[in-house]
Design a protein around this motif. Structure first.
Motif, mmCIF file in Angstrom:
data_model
loop_
_atom_site.group_PDB
_atom_site.id
_atom_site.type_symbol
_atom_site.label_atom_id
_atom_site.label_comp_id
_atom_site.label_asym_id
_atom_site.label_seq_id
_atom_site.Cartn_x
_atom_site.Cartn_y
_atom_site.Cartn_z
ATOM 1 N N LEU A 87 0.796 -1.233 0.000
ATOM 2 C CA LEU A 87 0.000 0.000 0.000
ATOM 3 C C LEU A 87 0.827 1.282 0.000
ATOM 4 O O LEU A 87 0.273 2.362 -0.221
ATOM 5 C CB LEU A 87 -0.925 0.015 1.227
ATOM 6 C CG LEU A 87 -1.904 -1.147 1.373
ATOM 7 C CD1 LEU A 87 -2.624 -1.064 2.709
ATOM 8 C CD2 LEU A 87 -2.907 -1.162 0.227
ATOM 9 N N GLY A 88 2.118 1.175 0.266
ATOM 10 C CA GLY A 88 2.913 2.376 0.449
ATOM 11 C C GLY A 88 2.952 2.781 1.911
ATOM 12 O O GLY A 88 2.179 2.296 2.748
ATOM 13 N N THR A 89 3.840 3.710 2.227
ATOM 14 C CA THR A 89 4.087 4.061 3.626
ATOM 15 C C THR A 89 2.852 4.622 4.320
ATOM 16 O O THR A 89 2.462 4.176 5.405
ATOM 17 C CB THR A 89 5.228 5.078 3.717
ATOM 18 O OG1 THR A 89 6.397 4.529 3.091
ATOM 19 C CG2 THR A 89 5.532 5.410 5.171
ATOM 20 N N GLU A 90 2.210 5.620 3.703
ATOM 21 C CA GLU A 90 1.091 6.286 4.376
ATOM 22 C C GLU A 90 -0.115 5.368 4.504
ATOM 23 O O GLU A 90 -0.664 5.186 5.605
ATOM 24 C CB GLU A 90 0.715 7.557 3.611
ATOM 25 C CG GLU A 90 -0.401 8.356 4.287
ATOM 26 C CD GLU A 90 -0.728 9.633 3.540
ATOM 27 O OE1 GLU A 90 -1.823 10.190 3.792
ATOM 28 O OE2 GLU A 90 0.086 10.069 2.708
ATOM 29 N N ASP A 91 -0.548 4.785 3.383
ATOM 30 C CA ASP A 91 -1.722 3.900 3.427
ATOM 31 C C ASP A 91 -1.432 2.637 4.236
ATOM 32 O O ASP A 91 -2.325 2.097 4.904
ATOM 33 C CB ASP A 91 -2.162 3.525 2.017
ATOM 34 C CG ASP A 91 -2.939 4.630 1.328
ATOM 35 O OD1 ASP A 91 -3.330 5.596 2.021
ATOM 36 O OD2 ASP A 91 -3.157 4.535 0.107
ATOM 37 N N GLY A 92 -0.184 2.158 4.187
ATOM 38 C CA GLY A 92 0.163 0.964 4.952
ATOM 39 C C GLY A 92 0.036 1.191 6.439
ATOM 40 O O GLY A 92 -0.511 0.355 7.168
ATOM 41 N N ALA A 93 0.534 2.353 6.912
ATOM 42 C CA ALA A 93 0.427 2.663 8.338
ATOM 43 C C ALA A 93 -1.027 2.875 8.741
ATOM 44 O O ALA A 93 -1.459 2.440 9.814
ATOM 45 C CB ALA A 93 1.252 3.907 8.658
ATOM 46 N N ARG A 94 -1.768 3.533 7.871
ATOM 47 C CA ARG A 94 -3.189 3.784 8.166
ATOM 48 C C ARG A 94 -3.972 2.468 8.220
ATOM 49 O O ARG A 94 -4.821 2.264 9.100
ATOM 50 C CB ARG A 94 -3.754 4.711 7.089
ATOM 51 C CG ARG A 94 -5.154 5.226 7.343
ATOM 52 C CD ARG A 94 -5.527 6.210 6.246
ATOM 53 N NE ARG A 94 -6.931 6.597 6.310
ATOM 54 C CZ ARG A 94 -7.536 7.345 5.378
ATOM 55 N NH1 ARG A 94 -6.846 7.796 4.333
ATOM 56 N NH2 ARG A 94 -8.819 7.651 5.502
ATOM 57 N N ALA A 95 -3.670 1.570 7.293
ATOM 58 C CA ALA A 95 -4.345 0.268 7.276
ATOM 59 C C ALA A 95 -3.962 -0.565 8.492
ATOM 60 O O ALA A 95 -4.796 -1.268 9.074
ATOM 61 C CB ALA A 95 -4.009 -0.484 5.991
#
Length: 661
Positions: free
Chosen positions: A336-344
């Motif tokens: 997901l990438g850094t931002e979406d991965g952390a949010r998920a």
């Protein structure tokens, strides 16, 4: 070199086709060989999606040392419990009686007459080898003691498996059951009792029906308090939909990862009914996603539904439970990438320490995402990435009973949720089972890849399939489904039920075992007796058959002692009892056009327990509920009856709502 199992249709038996153990399938040939060689029988029972069955297979049945010990001193018989539930039932009763618990893989030692003198479950290789050595020594040196032990066990089991006397399941029993369930309910986490927690599908259906009949808010609260945490935890597949077999913990976080058709078919129905009762959008979403899982991931090329997805994923010859489904924070970022991965990771409770093995986590959705569009995009990307991972095997065996449950769930959910594609899938599955599994007028239990198996259907095959066909008839108003259900129920009454109304799981003319199974408990699926009671009652309401209604009462009474004593194990019996107490309600909508459609929608939204529904033109051929039901002054009308006692016909939606509640 492949052994005798190589010709089997069972995926579980085929998993053992290359074992060095010289396996036989269950049958007289195996016991004749044991008598010829004068050796005992090693019976191993399991199923394709069973994690510990795989463990024992790898440790022992693929091992040359174990194979030599087995082949030299025993006749080894392998049974798929899903293909031969009768064999499984009687030897599981022995295992439970001798050890105090049951489970799979089940390991029994039998005399040449099939009587058990040892029973257990999973055995590590050293224990298995020790058992085989001791049993061989006793067989050769103290045969009389072994035979006496087997005879004693068999005699005691014949006593304890004798069906209990009938006991009425009425409104008082249902009311008491709710109070007893309330005392066992886990207020903090949902469900009943402690870990491990299984989805209590039939109990939830009973509680929904009880709430509909009585307005009991406690009953509804227990359903909602269980359905939501189950659906938000790791036991539910947050990406692809569908439920795992059970949760190993009390919070529904870590599942035993196998996905069974029978669980998901019943839970589909429960969540659709919960949405109908409450309008809960989570319930609707879970119902739709579970239905989509069934159609997408369990549908076979022939149009039936496969039995299960495995608990394990095999990589480089080694089984790993949950490998396909679990995630680390780094894996989320990779997709997901850094931002979406952390949010998920925050949304799905994927932590650095992990909730599962090796620092990985199951996915939980404990709250609704603030941005649904973002979540749908993330969900799609994660699922696409997960699909590239090694996948668990699928047990492609089509079981008549479980396909009946799936047909019922899809037909009802498709109708309630406005999803005709789900009704179409139900019709395809029903047509496959009726066209392939009925051989010389008798129902066979299983098929695979369009080839029918040899095992005849047991009682729950007839009853659950009839239940599904009756739901499909009400969804489509096609007479063929009602006719087919009637044939199945007539066959069940003729061949599985004694003259006094006592139901048995096997037919009168089935091959004999040391005991004749007659289960009365509703566990992962309804017992044959309670399923028969439910299908007979629905058919009686649709057709007016007094014979079926009386037989339904007798079958229900046969389950009464269990339902009254421990409602956690009598959920479907109690659900059927709610329908019987409520009538059940019969609604016939005659006519066509927008006014008829509006009346039909009101009828379908009724939560009355066991409601049956017919719609079409007056006196439509083959639809008993439409007979002698004319239009009302030339306009569409609804006829409402309860237990064959009818109200005056109505033409307005508010009038129908007032009649059916």
């Amino acid at each position: 070199m492949a052994n005798r199992l190589a010709a089997s249709l069972s995926p579980y038996l085929l998993q053992h086709a290359d074992n060095p153990v010289d396996w036989w399938e269950w049958g007289e040939e195996a016991f004749a060989e044991a008598r010829r060689r004068d050796v005992p029988v090693l019976l191993s029972v399991g199923y394709a999606a069973c994690h510990w069955c795989h463990v024992m297979a790898h440790e022992s049945f693929e091992d040359d040392e174990v194979a030599a010990a087995v082949n030299d001193r025993f006749v080894a018989v392998k049974v798929d419990r899903e293909e031969r539930p009768d064999v499984d039932a009687v030897y599981m009763a022995a295992t439970t009686a001798l050890t105090g618990h049951g489970g799979w893989p089940m390991t029994c030692l039998l005399t040449t007459g099939g009587e058990p003198f040892f029973a257990g479950t999973y055995l590590p290789k050293p224990q298995l080898l020790q058992l085989l050595g001791q049993a061989d020594h006793l067989w050769r040196t103290d045969r009389d003691r072994v035979l006496a032990s087997g005879s004693h066990v068999a005699a005691r089991l014949r006593e304890v498996t004798t069906p209990p006397p009938p006991s009425t399941v009425d409104a008082t029993v249902c009311d008491s059951a709710v109070r007893r369930l309330r005392a066992e309910f886990d207020d903090a986490r949902g469900g009943f009792g402690t870990a491990p927690k299984f989805p209590p599908s039939s109990v939830l259906e009973f509680l929904l029906r009880h709430h509909a009949r009585t307005g009991d808010l406690d009953a509804l609260a227990m359903v909602r308090g269980t359905a939501e945490p189950m659906a938000r935890g790791g036991m539910y597949d947050q990406l692809a939909g569908g439920f795992a077999r059970y949760s190993v913990d009390a919070d529904w976080v870590v599942p035993h990862f196998e996905k069974m058709l029978y669980d998901n078919a019943q839970l589909l129905r429960v969540y659709a009914h919960l949405w109908r009762s409450t309008g809960d959008q989570l319930a609707r979403r879970v119902a739709e996603e579970t239905a989509d899982f069934l159609v997408r991931d369990l549908r076979t090329a022939q149009g039936g539904f496969a039995s299960a997805l495995d608990a394990d994923t095999v990589v480089d010859g080694h089984s790993h439970e949950g490998l396909t489904y679990a995630w680390t924070p780094a894996q989320l970022v990779e997709v997901l990438g850094t931002e979406d991965g952390a949010r998920a990771a925050d949304l799905l409770h994927v932590t650095a320490s992990g909730t599962f093995e090796g620092g990985s986590s199951t996915l939980q959705l404990r709250r609704d995402p603030e941005d649904p569009a973002w979540w749908e995009d993330v969900r799609g990307r994660l699922l696409a990435a997960r699909d590239l991972r090694p996948q668990p095997a699928r047990d492609d065996k089509v079981v008549a009973a479980w396909n009946g449950l799936a047909v019922a769930g899809l037909a009802e959910a498709g109708t309630l949720l406005g999803r005709p594609d789900l009704v179409d899938a139900a019709q395809e599955a029903a047509a496959l089972v009726l066209g392939l599994h009925v051989v010389d007028g008798r129902l066979r239990r299983t098929s695979k890849d369009g080839v029918v198996g040899a095992s005849e259907g047991v009682l729950d095959d007839h009853a659950d399939l009839a239940e599904g066909l009756l739901a499909l008839h009400q969804a489509t108003m096609e007479r063929r489904w009602l006719d087919a259900a009637t044939l199945l129920l007539d066959d069940a009454l003729d061949r599985f039920v004694d003259g006094d109304g006592t139901p048995h799981d096997t037919a009168h003319d089935a091959p004999t075992l040391f005991a004749r199974p007659a289960a009365r408990t509703d566990l992962a699926e309804p017992s044959g007796a309670s399923a028969l009671a439910g299908a007979l009652l629905t058919s009686a309401a649709l057709t007016g058959s007094v014979r079926y209604r009386e037989a339904a009462g007798r079958a229900l009474d046969a389950c009464g002692s269990v339902a009254g004593r421990d409602p956690r194990f009598g959920g479907w019996s109690l659900a059927v009892a709610e329908a019987l107490v409520a009538g059940p309600l019969e609604v016939a909508v005659v006519g066509s056009g927008p006014r008829a459609a509006a009346l039909l929608e009101v009828a379908r939204r009724s939560t009355s327990p066991g409601l049956v529904l017919a719609h079409g033109d007056p006196d439509a051929p083959g639809i008993p509920l439409l007979a002698d039901r004319p239009l009302l002054e030339g306009s569409p009308a609804a006829y409402v009856c309860r237990g064959f006692v009818c109200e005056r016909p109505v033409a307005r939606e508010d009038e129908l709502t007032a009649l059916i509640g």
